[in-house]
Design a protein around this motif. Structure first.
Motif, PDB file in Angstrom:
ATOM      1  N   VAL A  97       0.760  -1.277   0.090  1.00 22.52           N
ATOM      2  CA  VAL A  97       0.008   0.083   0.122  1.00 22.52           C
ATOM      3  C   VAL A  97       0.816   1.315   0.031  1.00 22.52           C
ATOM      4  O   VAL A  97       0.516   2.278  -0.710  1.00 22.52           O
ATOM      5  N   LEU A 129       0.887   4.208  -2.879  1.00 20.01           N
ATOM      6  CA  LEU A 129       0.463   5.737  -2.349  1.00 20.01           C
ATOM      7  C   LEU A 129       1.955   6.622  -2.878  1.00 20.01           C
ATOM      8  O   LEU A 129       1.445   7.631  -3.429  1.00 20.01           O
ATOM      9  N   MET A 185       1.283   6.907  -6.745  1.00 21.91           N
ATOM     10  CA  MET A 185       0.205   8.035  -6.836  1.00 21.91           C
ATOM     11  C   MET A 185       0.792   9.454  -6.710  1.00 21.91           C
ATOM     12  O   MET A 185       0.541  10.452  -7.401  1.00 21.91           O
ATOM     13  N   LYS A 186       1.387   9.859  -5.406  1.00 25.90           N
ATOM     14  CA  LYS A 186       2.194  11.008  -5.140  1.00 25.90           C
ATOM     15  C   LYS A 186       2.967  11.443  -6.193  1.00 25.90           C
ATOM     16  O   LYS A 186       2.914  12.547  -6.856  1.00 25.90           O
ATOM     17  N   MET A 219       1.195  12.476  -9.516  1.00 24.85           N
ATOM     18  CA  MET A 219       0.626  13.633  -9.530  1.00 24.85           C
ATOM     19  C   MET A 219       1.589  14.767  -9.443  1.00 24.85           C
ATOM     20  O   MET A 219       1.253  15.687 -10.225  1.00 24.85           O
ATOM     21  N   ILE A 249      -5.847   3.076  -5.862  1.00 30.39           N
ATOM     22  CA  ILE A 249      -5.294   2.065  -4.949  1.00 30.39           C
ATOM     23  C   ILE A 249      -5.613   0.595  -5.412  1.00 30.39           C
ATOM     24  O   ILE A 249      -6.980   0.341  -5.605  1.00 30.39           O
ATOM     25  N   LYS A 297      -7.907  15.095  -4.657  1.00 30.94           N
ATOM     26  CA  LYS A 297      -6.990  14.054  -5.072  1.00 30.94           C
ATOM     27  C   LYS A 297      -5.929  13.967  -4.082  1.00 30.94           C
ATOM     28  O   LYS A 297      -5.697  12.807  -3.270  1.00 30.94           O
ATOM     29  N   GLU A 298      -5.206  15.048  -3.709  1.00 34.77           N
ATOM     30  CA  GLU A 298      -4.358  15.041  -2.503  1.00 34.77           C
ATOM     31  C   GLU A 298      -4.713  14.702  -1.290  1.00 34.77           C
ATOM     32  O   GLU A 298      -4.100  13.844  -0.436  1.00 34.77           O
ATOM     33  N   HIS A 315      -7.144  12.646  -0.656  1.00 32.47           N
ATOM     34  CA  HIS A 315      -7.596  11.269  -0.702  1.00 32.47           C
ATOM     35  C   HIS A 315      -6.364  10.663  -0.433  1.00 32.47           C
ATOM     36  O   HIS A 315      -6.157   9.667   0.236  1.00 32.47           O
ATOM     37  N   ILE A 316      -4.919  11.010  -1.157  1.00 26.44           N
ATOM     38  CA  ILE A 316      -3.915  10.305  -0.627  1.00 26.44           C
ATOM     39  C   ILE A 316      -3.458  10.549   0.818  1.00 26.44           C
ATOM     40  O   ILE A 316      -3.314   9.291   1.341  1.00 26.44           O
ATOM     41  N   ASN A 336      -5.387   8.217   2.822  1.00 26.93           N
ATOM     42  CA  ASN A 336      -4.830   6.586   2.781  1.00 26.93           C
ATOM     43  C   ASN A 336      -3.743   6.750   3.651  1.00 26.93           C
ATOM     44  O   ASN A 336      -3.368   5.500   4.274  1.00 26.93           O
ATOM     45  N   GLU A 337      -2.715   7.526   3.487  1.00 29.41           N
ATOM     46  CA  GLU A 337      -1.603   7.529   4.427  1.00 29.41           C
ATOM     47  C   GLU A 337      -1.713   7.459   5.785  1.00 29.41           C
ATOM     48  O   GLU A 337      -1.079   6.803   6.587  1.00 29.41           O
TER      49      GLU A 337
END
Lengths: 67, 208
Positions: free
Chosen positions: A41, A45, A48-49, A52, A61, B171-172, B174-175, B178-179
């Motif tokens: 996970v 992440l 994803m970062k 972006m 995810i 979106k930020e 959302h991340i 999740n973190e």
């Protein structure tokens, strides 16, 4: 499985070990599996970062292509 | 167009008095477009450059940079001898649909530029006004932008502290959530490790 389900399962394992229903060696195996899930996970992440920041469309995810 | 600007614009003496940068660019560019359409031109670079220079000098804190980005997006086009002479357009070969690309396609295909499409294409240029210092800006500024994350057109708002992009912020967040979840699971895993350690120590003691 959602994050809350994983948390619930870990709490159940903690309870089972404290009550003596589960042996510590089994618990260690479960810890290893949980660590692997956390790592995957975490990597998704991070991806994803990065995507972006690069201005690309990030995937949700669990949708990362491995090979 | 803001109500204040509309009111002020009724009097020719106040034409540029109260308008925001976005209003000014819209006004000037609509003039350019009207003139170009009268002459049967979709894009006349010389005229656009002349007007754009005026706008940038008046509104931007970095006139040269704004003008450069402005003219890059505008491209080069001239109607000569009943044929279009188009040399190059920025982002011409990119696959993603971009507002400036739409403009280029419209010019190439139909040989005319629609007004609303043109203003949409201007949104990126207008967004360049984010470099304007806070003390020179008296009102909040809004502009259309193309999000690179979700590839959608959306409205950005500048409250004087920076441009806010709602879709990207979502979106930020959302991340980030999740973190936080991941950190919570990590904490539980560590706790489980500690419990196992304590339990095995206890079992060892009992065995002795």
């Amino acid at each position: 499985m959602k994050a809350k389900d994983l948390r619930k399962k870990l709490i159940n394992v903690i309870d089972a070990i404290q009550n003596g229903d589960l042996s510590p060696s089994d618990g260690r195996n479960i810890v290893g599996a949980a660590n692997q899930i956390n790592l995957s996970v975490q990597n998704e992440l991070k991806l994803m970062k990065l995507s972006m920041e690069a201005g690309k469309k990030a995937k949700a995810i669990g949708e990362m292509t491995i090979v | 167009m803001s109500a204040l600007f509309y009111k002020a614009n009724q009097d020719p003496r106040n034409r540029y008095a109260y308008c925001k940068p976005i209003d000014m660019v819209h006004l000037v560019m609509s003039k350019v477009m009207k003139r170009a359409s009268r002459m049967g031109l979709a894009l006349w670079r010389d005229d656009v450059e002349r007007h754009a220079t005026k706008v940038c000098k008046r509104t931007s804190a970095h006139p040269s940079r704004t003008l450069r980005s402005f003219m890059d997006y505008m491209g080069y086009g001239r109607y000569k001898n009943n044929a279009w002479d188009i040399h190059s357009y920025q982002l011409e070969h990119e696959q993603e649909i971009h507002s400036s690309l739409i403009t280029g396609q419209v010019i190439k295909g139909k040989k005319e530029l629609k007004h609303d499409r043109f203003l949409m294409a201007m949104s990126d240029i207008i967004a360049d006004f984010r470099y304007t210092p806070y003390n020179t800006r008296r009102h909040t500024v809004t502009a259309l932008s193309c999000c690179h994350f979700c590839n959608k057109l959306f409205k950005t708002v500048n409250f004087g502290e920076g441009w806010t992009c709602k879709s990207c912020t979502a979106k930020e967040q959302h991340i980030r959530s999740n973190e936080l979840e991941l950190a919570e699971v990590n904490r539980l895993t560590h706790k489980l490790k500690r419990v196992i350690k304590d339990e095995s120590k206890r079992l060892e003691k009992e065995a002795y």
